[in-house]
Design a protein around this motif. Structure first.
Motif, short mmCIF file in Angstrom:
data_model
loop_
_atom_site.label_atom_id
_atom_site.label_comp_id
_atom_site.label_asym_id
_atom_site.label_seq_id
_atom_site.Cartn_x
_atom_site.Cartn_y
_atom_site.Cartn_z
N ASP A 9 0.81 -1.21 0.00
CA ASP A 9 0.00 0.00 0.00
C ASP A 9 0.86 1.27 0.00
OD1 ASP A 9 0.69 -0.83 2.63
OD2 ASP A 9 -0.76 0.56 3.47
N ASP A 10 2.17 1.11 -0.04
CA ASP A 10 3.08 2.25 -0.06
C ASP A 10 3.67 2.38 -1.48
OD1 ASP A 10 5.22 4.03 0.10
OD2 ASP A 10 5.93 3.26 2.02
N PRO A 11 3.13 3.29 -2.31
CA PRO A 11 3.60 3.41 -3.69
C PRO A 11 5.08 3.78 -3.80
CG PRO A 11 1.57 4.68 -3.36
CD PRO A 11 2.03 4.20 -2.01
N GLU A 12 5.58 4.57 -2.87
CA GLU A 12 7.00 4.95 -2.90
C GLU A 12 7.90 3.73 -2.69
OE1 GLU A 12 10.08 7.62 -0.30
OE2 GLU A 12 8.07 8.45 -0.62
N LEU A 13 7.54 2.89 -1.76
CA LEU A 13 8.29 1.66 -1.51
C LEU A 13 8.24 0.74 -2.74
CD1 LEU A 13 9.89 -0.12 0.50
CD2 LEU A 13 7.69 -1.07 1.19
N LEU A 14 7.07 0.64 -3.35
CA LEU A 14 6.94 -0.17 -4.56
C LEU A 14 7.86 0.33 -5.67
CD1 LEU A 14 3.12 -0.90 -4.91
CD2 LEU A 14 4.94 -2.55 -4.50
N GLN A 15 7.94 1.64 -5.85
CA GLN A 15 8.79 2.20 -6.89
C GLN A 15 10.27 1.91 -6.63
OE1 GLN A 15 8.08 3.37 -9.87
NE2 GLN A 15 5.92 2.99 -9.43
N ARG A 16 10.67 2.01 -5.37
CA ARG A 16 12.07 1.68 -5.03
C ARG A 16 12.36 0.21 -5.30
NH1 ARG A 16 12.82 4.86 0.69
NH2 ARG A 16 12.62 6.95 -0.16
N PHE A 17 11.44 -0.64 -4.93
CA PHE A 17 11.57 -2.07 -5.17
C PHE A 17 11.64 -2.34 -6.67
CE2 PHE A 17 9.83 -6.51 -4.18
CZ PHE A 17 11.04 -6.94 -3.67
N ALA A 18 10.81 -1.65 -7.44
CA ALA A 18 10.78 -1.83 -8.90
C ALA A 18 12.12 -1.47 -9.53
CB ALA A 18 9.66 -1.01 -9.51
N VAL A 19 12.70 -0.36 -9.11
CA VAL A 19 13.99 0.06 -9.66
C VAL A 19 15.05 -1.01 -9.39
CG1 VAL A 19 15.87 1.72 -9.39
CG2 VAL A 19 13.51 2.53 -9.56
N ALA A 20 15.11 -1.50 -8.17
CA ALA A 20 16.11 -2.51 -7.81
C ALA A 20 15.91 -3.79 -8.62
CB ALA A 20 16.05 -2.82 -6.32
N LEU A 21 14.67 -4.26 -8.73
CA LEU A 21 14.41 -5.50 -9.47
C LEU A 21 14.65 -5.33 -10.97
CD1 LEU A 21 11.30 -6.83 -7.54
CD2 LEU A 21 13.62 -7.78 -7.54
N ASN A 22 14.25 -4.19 -11.51
CA ASN A 22 14.49 -3.94 -12.94
C ASN A 22 15.97 -3.88 -13.25
OD1 ASN A 22 11.78 -3.94 -13.65
ND2 ASN A 22 11.55 -1.76 -13.28
N LEU A 23 16.75 -3.24 -12.38
CA LEU A 23 18.20 -3.19 -12.57
C LEU A 23 18.82 -4.58 -12.50
CD1 LEU A 23 19.19 0.01 -10.56
CD2 LEU A 23 19.31 -0.33 -13.05
N ALA A 24 18.21 -5.47 -11.72
CA ALA A 24 18.71 -6.84 -11.60
C ALA A 24 18.23 -7.73 -12.75
CB ALA A 24 18.27 -7.43 -10.26
N GLY A 25 17.44 -7.17 -13.66
CA GLY A 25 17.03 -7.93 -14.83
C GLY A 25 15.68 -8.62 -14.73
N TYR A 26 14.88 -8.28 -13.73
CA TYR A 26 13.56 -8.88 -13.57
C TYR A 26 12.49 -7.95 -14.13
CZ TYR A 26 15.95 -11.89 -10.25
OH TYR A 26 16.82 -12.78 -9.67
N GLU A 27 11.43 -8.55 -14.65
CA GLU A 27 10.26 -7.76 -15.03
C GLU A 27 9.40 -7.63 -13.78
OE1 GLU A 27 6.50 -7.75 -18.11
OE2 GLU A 27 8.07 -9.23 -18.35
N HIS A 28 9.05 -6.40 -13.44
CA HIS A 28 8.38 -6.15 -12.16
C HIS A 28 7.03 -5.48 -12.40
CE1 HIS A 28 8.15 -4.14 -8.06
NE2 HIS A 28 8.12 -5.43 -7.84
N LEU A 29 5.98 -6.08 -11.86
CA LEU A 29 4.65 -5.51 -11.93
C LEU A 29 4.27 -5.04 -10.53
CD1 LEU A 29 4.80 -8.07 -14.01
CD2 LEU A 29 2.45 -7.42 -14.41
N LEU A 30 3.45 -3.99 -10.46
CA LEU A 30 3.10 -3.37 -9.19
C LEU A 30 1.60 -3.38 -8.96
CD1 LEU A 30 5.25 -0.13 -9.61
CD2 LEU A 30 5.96 -2.26 -8.55
N ALA A 31 1.20 -3.53 -7.70
CA ALA A 31 -0.20 -3.39 -7.31
C ALA A 31 -0.25 -2.76 -5.93
CB ALA A 31 -0.89 -4.75 -7.30
N THR A 32 -1.24 -1.88 -5.72
CA THR A 32 -1.41 -1.25 -4.41
C THR A 32 -2.66 -1.73 -3.68
OG1 THR A 32 -2.53 0.64 -5.40
CG2 THR A 32 -0.14 0.84 -5.06
N GLN A 33 -3.47 -2.54 -4.35
CA GLN A 33 -4.69 -3.08 -3.76
C GLN A 33 -4.76 -4.59 -4.00
OE1 GLN A 33 -7.26 -1.22 -2.18
NE2 GLN A 33 -5.74 0.42 -2.23
N SER A 34 -5.34 -5.31 -3.06
CA SER A 34 -5.43 -6.77 -3.16
C SER A 34 -6.23 -7.21 -4.38
CB SER A 34 -6.04 -7.36 -1.89
OG SER A 34 -5.21 -7.09 -0.79
N LYS A 35 -7.36 -6.54 -4.68
CA LYS A 35 -8.17 -6.91 -5.85
C LYS A 35 -7.37 -6.74 -7.14
CE LYS A 35 -12.80 -6.13 -4.10
NZ LYS A 35 -14.06 -5.41 -4.28
#
Length: 103
Positions: A9-35
Motif C-alpha cells: 500500500d506504499d507506492p513509494e516503496l513499490l517504486q524503489r523495489f521496482a527500480v532494484a528489481l528492474n536493474l537486476a534484470g527482472y520484469e516487475h509488476l506493481l499493485a497497491t490493492q489486493s483486488k
C-alpha cells in the motif's frame, strides 16, 4: 524473463523495489490493492509474488489463503515483506499465524 508482482500500500516503496528489481534484470509488476493483485495473478504469468503483511484492504495472510485455495494460483511462490521488527511464524493447521512484538 522472470516476472515478479509486488503488492504494497506504499507506492513509494513499490517504486524503489521496482527500480532494484528492474536493474537486476527482472520484469516487475506493481499493485497497491489486493483486488488489483488478484486480477494480475489471474491474468498474467507471474513467477514470484511479494506482498506486505499489513495492508488496510486485506491482511497478507488472508490473500495468501485465497491463493492457496485457488487451483490457478496455489503454485505461485509468495514472499512476505513487512516492516515489523521481529516476528515469530507458527504453522497451525493450514494457516500461518504471525505474532508481532513492538520491542
Amino acid at each position: 524473463m522472470t516476472r515478479i508482482l509486488s503488492l504494497d500500500d506504499d507506492p513509494e516503496l513499490l517504486q524503489r523495489f521496482a527500480v532494484a528489481l528492474n536493474l537486476a534484470g527482472y520484469e516487475h509488476l506493481l499493485a497497491t490493492q489486493s483486488k488489483e493483485a488478484l486480477s494480475i495473478l489471474h491474468n498474467e504469468r507471474i513467477d514470484l509474488f511479494t506482498q506486505d503483511l499489513a495492508r488496510p484492504d486485506m491482511p497478507g495472510w488472508d490473500l495468501y489463503e485465497l491463493m492457496k485455495a485457488d487451483d490457478d494460483l496455489r503454485s505461485i511462490p509468495v514472499l512476505f515483506l513487512s516492516g515489523v521488527r521481529w516476528m515469530v511464524w507458527i504453522p497451525t493447521s493450514s494457516v500461518l499465524q504471525s505474532l508481532e512484538t513492538t520491542t
